[in-house]
Design an enzyme around this catalytic site. Structure first.
Site, PDB file in Angstrom:
ATOM      1  N   SER A 255      48.006  82.065  25.215  1.00 13.56           N
ATOM      2  CA  SER A 255      47.381  80.856  24.684  1.00 13.56           C
ATOM      3  C   SER A 255      48.025  80.534  23.362  1.00 13.56           C
ATOM      4  CB  SER A 255      45.891  81.075  24.493  1.00 13.56           C
ATOM      5  OG  SER A 255      45.713  81.963  23.406  1.00 13.56           O
ATOM      6  N   LYS A 256      47.670  79.373  22.858  1.00  6.47           N
ATOM      7  CA  LYS A 256      48.295  78.908  21.633  1.00  6.47           C
ATOM      8  C   LYS A 256      47.931  79.796  20.450  1.00  6.47           C
ATOM      9  CE  LYS A 256      49.711  74.714  19.675  1.00  6.47           C
ATOM     10  NZ  LYS A 256      49.545  73.378  19.275  1.00  6.47           N
ATOM     11  N   ARG A 257      46.806  80.429  20.559  1.00 10.23           N
ATOM     12  CA  ARG A 257      46.338  81.212  19.423  1.00 10.23           C
ATOM     13  C   ARG A 257      47.297  82.325  19.037  1.00 10.23           C
ATOM     14  NH1 ARG A 257      41.648  83.092  21.566  1.00 10.23           N
ATOM     15  NH2 ARG A 257      41.739  81.403  23.051  1.00 10.23           N
TER      16      ARG A 257
END
Ligand code: GLU
Length: 482
Positions: A255-257
């Site tokens: 994910s972008k995190r």
């Protein structure tokens, strides 16, 4: 679905304005499958969630696909037999099918307010039960439902069977079955008249004659709802193939995190589209041999859905970097110069033989285009900007200054400037100044590149030519006098 029927697949993103690596992998597998089967690849924009709309998203998406070299046969930008390809332009179609489902008794209007739904949900969670709609409106008589609909807000929900099993064959995972009783009565049409993903997706896949749905594993739990919808509408479902999840190295979901997860991020870092495509293809697909380096044409030739694997695929940026280096290496010099032009200082000229050698040294071991300016710095340095302390010390030292002076004295003795002349000059200067080895070469490197590391000095001197070389040495003498 007839095995021999024409392959029609689609990439169906919601317009978030950003292409996630998982999105690229889904689009790519659809594209490779379509191209390998001489089928059609459709772009469909699933924009029915109005709260998630991003301005300019479609233009961005098309631009990034153009950069990747992934082309569509039908879509909002090129039209096609099944236009429009943007779901918000097809609302009447979805409403028609929602009405049909209500008429058949396979769907119903639900008048419950948000507050009530929240309350039910909280109660279920507190009681340790999975939250789902309690079906209060499921059995409202047709007449009452119709008349309430005239004054009250409602959504349309799918009537899921209360028991039994819903089973489908997945091209990657084999048969998957679900207990129908555990599946929520999914909202199909929202109170604003927009369909949810489920209704719009099924209706469009059918109307657009999609033969194979190839999408991420996160959509497996939605599939029984889709299968049930196909049944209610008496449509034959497409074949389903769910691709394995993309994982971070710690096996959490990509994910972008956890850093960059967008194609745009990798593009900005100087990765090549062919490397991103090559690498994405390996995320969940295994070629028949252990080969890893693929051109787009090779992928189209070799790709098959049978070789898609079930296990989650770890995204490894080192491997992407390695593939990027290999694709950079495989490029001709001409291609390299054209494609890297934004990263190459305008003052660099690679047309001479010395220039070609310089280019070769720059290309050696290069991982990405964006590393070029740094690699070229020693070639183009010009006494501008701050000079690092260790370089200043070198320039200032007595030995170095002696070397510069004797080099300058020999300027007129050199007629033809080439690598032999440069080496001869270094040898003679070292002898006259009484300096050898590292002290000699570092002194000259400091004076000509403003650094103590970099490519081979002889190669650079050859590239610079006599004027530029002696110009640098003259500046180094002046440096002492500052
Ligand atoms: N619109 C869905 C998405 O955003 C499409 C999922 C599917 O392929 O069915 O990924």
């Amino acid at each position: 679905m007839n095995e021999d029927s024409i392959v029609r697949v689609r990439f169906a993103p919601s317009p978030t304005g950003y292409l996630h690596l998982g999105g690229l992998r889904t689009a790519l597998f659809n594209y490779l499958y379509a191209r390998s089967k001489r089928g059609k690849f459709v772009l469909r924009i699933e924009d029915t969630d109005r709260s998630r709309l991003v301005k300019g998203a479609l233009a961005n998406l098309l631009e990034i696909f153009a950069w990747l070299g992934i082309d569509f046969d039908e879509g909002p930008h090129i039209g096609g037999d099944f236009a429009p390809y943007v779901q918000s332009e097809r609302l009447d179609i979805y409403r028609k099918y929602a009405d049909e489902l209500i008429m058949q008794g396979n769907a119903y209007r639900c008048f419950c307010a948000k507050e009530r739904l929240d309350e039910v949900r909280e109660g279920q969670i507190a009681g340790g039960k999975p939250p789902m709609y309690d079906r209060l409106c499921r059995d409202i008589p047709a007449e009452e439902s119709r008349s309430r609909a005239e004054n009250e807000k409602f959504v349309v929900r799918l009537k899921m069977p209360l028991e039994g099993e819903i089973k489908f064959k997945d091209g990657v995972r084999g048969y998957i079955s679900f207990d129908a009783g555990g599946i929520d009565d999914q909202v199909l049409l929202k109170s604003d008249g927009y369909p949810t993903y489920h209704l719009a997706n099924v209706v469009d896949d059918h109307l657009m004659k999609i033969s194979d749905v190839i999408r991420g594993e996160e959509w497996v739990p939605s599939t029984p709802k889709h299968i049930h919808l196909y049944r209610c509408l008496r449509w034959e479902p497409p074949r389903f193939h769910h691709l394995p999840l993309l994982l971070n190295p710690d096996r959490s979901k990509l994910s972008k995190r956890q850093g960059d997860a967008g194609v745009e991020d990798y593009r900005a870092k100087g990765f090549l589209p062919e490397a991103l495509i090559n690498y994405s293809a390996l995320l969940g697909w295994h070629p028949s041999d252990d080969r890893e380096f693929f051109s787009r044409e090779d992928l189209i030739r070799e790709f098959s859905l049978e070789r898609v694997t079930k296990a989650g695929a770890v995204f490894d940026v080192d491997k992407l970097t390695w593939l990027n280096r290999r694709h950079l290496n495989a490029m001709s010099d001409v291609d390299f110069l054209v494609r890297a032009k934004d990263n190459i200082p305008a003052s660099m000229d690679f047309s001479s033989d010395a220039g070609k050698r310089a280019l070769k040294s720059i290309r050696e071991g290069l991982e990405r285009f964006s590393d070029i300016p740094e690699k070229m710095k020693p070639f183009t340095w010009n006494w501008e900007g701050e000079i690092p302390a260790d370089v200043r010390e070198r320039l200032d030292s007595e030995t170095a200054q002696e070397v510069y002076r004797v080099i300058l004295e020999r300027r007129n003795e050199i007629e033809k400037w080439d690598t032999d002349a440069f080496k001869g000059l270094m040898k003679a200067a070292g002898k006259a100044a009484g300096v050898k080895g590292k002290d000699l070469w570092m002194a000259v490197r400091a004076a000509t590149t403003g650094s103590l590391q970099g490519p081979e000095l002889t190669l650079m001197a050859d590239y610079w030519g006599k004027e530029r070389f002696f110009g640098h040495i003259a500046k180094a003498v002046e440096f002492d006098e500052r």
